[in-house]
Design an enzyme around this catalytic site. Structure first.
Site, PDB file in Angstrom:
ATOM      1  N   ASP A 282       0.844  -1.195   0.000  1.00  0.00           N
ATOM      2  CA  ASP A 282       0.000   0.000   0.000  1.00  0.00           C
ATOM      3  C   ASP A 282       0.885   1.252   0.000  1.00  0.00           C
ATOM      4  O   ASP A 282       1.672   1.465   0.931  1.00  0.00           O
ATOM      5  CB  ASP A 282      -0.908  -0.004   1.237  1.00  0.00           C
ATOM      6  CG  ASP A 282      -1.894   1.149   1.188  1.00  0.00           C
ATOM      7  OD1 ASP A 282      -2.885   1.034   0.441  1.00  0.00           O
ATOM      8  OD2 ASP A 282      -1.664   2.175   1.870  1.00  0.00           O
TER       9      ASP A 282
ATOM     10  N   TYR B 102       3.332   9.899   0.591  1.00  0.00           N
ATOM     11  CA  TYR B 102       4.301   9.303   1.520  1.00  0.00           C
ATOM     12  C   TYR B 102       5.741   9.670   1.143  1.00  0.00           C
ATOM     13  O   TYR B 102       6.657   9.487   1.941  1.00  0.00           O
ATOM     14  CB  TYR B 102       4.142   7.779   1.611  1.00  0.00           C
ATOM     15  CG  TYR B 102       2.756   7.325   2.053  1.00  0.00           C
ATOM     16  CD1 TYR B 102       1.853   8.217   2.621  1.00  0.00           C
ATOM     17  CD2 TYR B 102       2.342   6.011   1.898  1.00  0.00           C
ATOM     18  CE1 TYR B 102       0.585   7.822   3.012  1.00  0.00           C
ATOM     19  CE2 TYR B 102       1.076   5.600   2.293  1.00  0.00           C
ATOM     20  CZ  TYR B 102       0.198   6.505   2.840  1.00  0.00           C
ATOM     21  OH  TYR B 102      -1.057   6.110   3.225  1.00  0.00           O
TER      22      TYR B 102
ATOM     23  N   HIS C 179      -7.153   9.708  -2.250  1.00  0.00           N
ATOM     24  CA  HIS C 179      -6.607   9.560  -0.894  1.00  0.00           C
ATOM     25  C   HIS C 179      -7.547  10.137   0.178  1.00  0.00           C
ATOM     26  O   HIS C 179      -7.772   9.523   1.215  1.00  0.00           O
ATOM     27  CB  HIS C 179      -5.237  10.258  -0.840  1.00  0.00           C
ATOM     28  CG  HIS C 179      -4.347   9.781   0.255  1.00  0.00           C
ATOM     29  ND1 HIS C 179      -2.984   9.790   0.162  1.00  0.00           N
ATOM     30  CD2 HIS C 179      -4.615   9.293   1.488  1.00  0.00           C
ATOM     31  CE1 HIS C 179      -2.458   9.326   1.283  1.00  0.00           C
ATOM     32  NE2 HIS C 179      -3.433   9.023   2.106  1.00  0.00           N
TER      33      HIS C 179
HETATM   34  N1  LIG Z   1      -5.609   6.155   3.370  1.00  0.00           N
HETATM   35  C1  LIG Z   1      -5.099   6.826   4.367  1.00  0.00           C
HETATM   36  O1  LIG Z   1      -5.414   8.005   4.596  1.00  0.00           O
HETATM   37  C2  LIG Z   1      -4.108   6.146   5.262  1.00  0.00           C
HETATM   38  C3  LIG Z   1      -3.810   6.714   6.515  1.00  0.00           C
HETATM   39  C4  LIG Z   1      -2.928   6.031   7.340  1.00  0.00           C
HETATM   40  C5  LIG Z   1      -2.358   4.838   6.926  1.00  0.00           C
HETATM   41  N2  LIG Z   1      -2.623   4.326   5.681  1.00  0.00           N
HETATM   42  C6  LIG Z   1      -1.996   3.056   5.208  1.00  0.00           C
HETATM   43  O2  LIG Z   1      -2.165   2.043   6.193  1.00  0.00           O
HETATM   44  C7  LIG Z   1      -0.886   1.565   6.595  1.00  0.00           C
HETATM   45  C8  LIG Z   1      -0.903   1.098   8.053  1.00  0.00           C
HETATM   46  O3  LIG Z   1      -1.206   2.167   8.924  1.00  0.00           O
HETATM   47  P1  LIG Z   1      -0.128   2.968   9.795  1.00  0.00           P
HETATM   48  O4  LIG Z   1       1.198   2.861   9.160  1.00  0.00           O
HETATM   49  O5  LIG Z   1      -0.667   4.309  10.045  1.00  0.00           O
HETATM   50  O6  LIG Z   1      -0.103   2.269  11.178  1.00  0.00           O
HETATM   51  P2  LIG Z   1      -0.110   0.787  11.793  1.00  0.00           P
HETATM   52  O7  LIG Z   1       0.253  -0.221  10.769  1.00  0.00           O
HETATM   53  O8  LIG Z   1      -1.375   0.664  12.555  1.00  0.00           O
HETATM   54  O9  LIG Z   1       1.047   0.909  12.877  1.00  0.00           O
HETATM   55  C9  LIG Z   1       2.382   1.094  12.546  1.00  0.00           C
HETATM   56  C10 LIG Z   1       3.167   1.265  13.862  1.00  0.00           C
HETATM   57  O10 LIG Z   1       3.106   0.053  14.630  1.00  0.00           O
HETATM   58  C11 LIG Z   1       4.414  -0.444  14.856  1.00  0.00           C
HETATM   59  N3  LIG Z   1       4.338  -1.916  14.758  1.00  0.00           N
HETATM   60  C12 LIG Z   1       4.096  -2.633  13.629  1.00  0.00           C
HETATM   61  N4  LIG Z   1       4.071  -3.945  13.933  1.00  0.00           N
HETATM   62  C13 LIG Z   1       4.287  -4.076  15.240  1.00  0.00           C
HETATM   63  C14 LIG Z   1       4.394  -5.186  16.107  1.00  0.00           C
HETATM   64  N5  LIG Z   1       4.258  -6.433  15.664  1.00  0.00           N
HETATM   65  N6  LIG Z   1       4.623  -4.949  17.423  1.00  0.00           N
HETATM   66  C15 LIG Z   1       4.771  -3.683  17.895  1.00  0.00           C
HETATM   67  N7  LIG Z   1       4.674  -2.582  17.103  1.00  0.00           N
HETATM   68  C16 LIG Z   1       4.450  -2.783  15.795  1.00  0.00           C
HETATM   69  C17 LIG Z   1       5.285   0.197  13.804  1.00  0.00           C
HETATM   70  O11 LIG Z   1       6.608   0.354  14.266  1.00  0.00           O
HETATM   71  P3  LIG Z   1       7.932   0.097  13.367  1.00  0.00           P
HETATM   72  O12 LIG Z   1       7.634   0.517  11.955  1.00  0.00           O
HETATM   73  O13 LIG Z   1       8.938   0.976  14.027  1.00  0.00           O
HETATM   74  O14 LIG Z   1       8.251  -1.355  13.484  1.00  0.00           O
HETATM   75  C18 LIG Z   1       4.613   1.558  13.628  1.00  0.00           C
HETATM   76  O15 LIG Z   1       5.033   2.458  14.634  1.00  0.00           O
HETATM   77  C19 LIG Z   1       0.038   2.764   6.332  1.00  0.00           C
HETATM   78  O16 LIG Z   1       1.393   2.450   6.367  1.00  0.00           O
HETATM   79  C20 LIG Z   1      -0.494   3.208   4.995  1.00  0.00           C
HETATM   80  O17 LIG Z   1      -0.023   2.364   3.957  1.00  0.00           O
HETATM   81  C21 LIG Z   1      -3.513   4.961   4.868  1.00  0.00           C
END
Ligand SMILES: NC(=O)c1ccc[n+]([C@@H]2O[C@H](COP(=O)([O-])OP(=O)(O)OC[C@H]3O[C@@H](n4cnc5c(N)ncnc54)[C@H](OP(=O)(O)O)[C@@H]3O)[C@@H](O)[C@H]2O)c1
Length: 317
Positions: free
Chosen positions: A48, A53, A111
């Protein structure tokens, strides 16, 4: 991925989207390439991405270097808010496919249902700002998301580089419904924040009843809230009972709810841990539903409020 959960969901076109995707937001340049490479080695086949980004070129290089055939991958990216005028959509799409070195995208999303103003030279830009640094929103175009959708629809022309699906992100039920009623090509998914502190049961119910596919972003609470969610007593209890990490419980629960789930990490051990998901026992699944709905300090993690807009207001009715 293992353990009784669907590995894919079927979209209305009949295409199969991998139920687990790898997130790339807030994965810094210099880190994101290694993270994507590790995810692909681990077995993730859904990445994704987004123009906003700022890391698509590095993601694209990691994808190319993996040697995995393009046909085995699902690559999503997103149209940024500065490029909502229908005539700007195609150029932005092709910049992203070029950055990602992907040839085509499997899914291209609007987005946000928010359109930014043009820059001072009358041209679109990423973040047009006033002299105080506030982002400038074009409110009329923001309301006219159907015209942006027309630009998205024009991309789907059957050519080799065309996106195979188009969709939306951060649309509330009212906007989603309206777009469905106007669309010539229906949005294939709506990507929204959903996690233990912001479960959105009404959105999930509406999608299910209307045959629509949701994708859950920030399922671990994103950077800001993941510590809190991963330490939640209900989540920890179910994780301990199953001998798995709290993270696996949070991600598995989303897929079991019928949502594609997108998890981001730049840490190899976490990337691997998050890949092995499993079906929760019915009583545990119901407990997750109940306790998330009753989460004490319910709040979104991602709530940008550009131009004073409450982007999600209808979701709070
Ligand atoms: N459409 C939109 O507006 C929108 C908005 C937000 C996100 N997104 C998409 O959704 C994806 C996921 O959401 P997100 O990145 O916001 O957050 P997320 O996946 O909910 O959380 C990521 C955080 O959790 C940590 N983490 C991951 N796995 C872990 C584990 N097994 N144990 C402990 N901590 C863990 C990561 O740390 P480390 O990386 O330091 O390991 C990072 O700080 C994004 O990357 C993006 O592609 C889309």
């Amino acid at each position: 991925m293992a353990g009784g959960l669907p590995t894919h969901f079927k979209l209305y076109t009949g295409a199969l989207i991998p139920s687990l995707g790898f997130g790339t937001w807030q994965a810094a340049k210099g880190q994101v390439g290694n993270a994507v490479a590790h995810a692909l080695r681990t077995g993730y086949r859904h990445i994704d991405c987004a123009w906003d980004y700022g890391n698509e070129a590095e993601v694209g290089a990691a994808i190319r270097d993996s040697g995995i055939p393009r046909s085995e991958l699902w690559i999503t990216s997103k149209l940024w808010n500065g490029y909502h005028r229908p005539q700007d959509v195609a150029e932005k799409y092709h910049q992203t496919t070029k950055n990602l070195n992907a040839g085509y995208l499997d899914l291209y999303l609007i987005h946000w249902p928010v359109a930014f103003s043009l820059g001072p030279d009358g041209k679109p830009m990423d973040y047009p700002r006033d002299k105080d640094g506030n982002v400038l929103v074009d409110y009329a175009l923001t309301d006219d998301y159907v015209s942006t959708w027309r630009g998205m629809e024009q991309l789907v022309d059957g050519s080799e580089t065309a996106p195979r699906h188009i969709g939306i992100s951060n649309f509330n039920i009212r906007k989603w419904k309206h777009l469905l009623s106007e669309a010539k090509t229906r949005p294939a998914v709506n990507q929204c924040e959903m996690n233990f502190a912001w479960p959105q049961p009404e959105l999930v119910k509406w999608a299910k009843e209307n045959g629509q596919q949701l994708e859950a972003y920030a399922p671990l609470g994103s950077g800001a809230k993941s510590k809190e969610l991963l330490a939640d007593p209900t989540v920890v209890e179910i994780a301990t009972k199953n001998g798995v990490s709290p993270s696996r419980v949070l991600l598995s629960w989303q897929i079991q709810r019928g949502n594609v789930v997108l998890a981001k990490s730049v840490t190899p051990a976490r990337i691997e841990d998050n890949f092995f998901l499993f079906k929760l026992a019915e009583e545990d699944f119901q407990k997750m539903e109940k306790m998330s709905a009753a989460y004490p300090n319910k709040a979104r993690v991602v709530d940008p409020q550009w131009g004073g807009l409450d982007i999600f207001q209808d979701w709070k009715q």
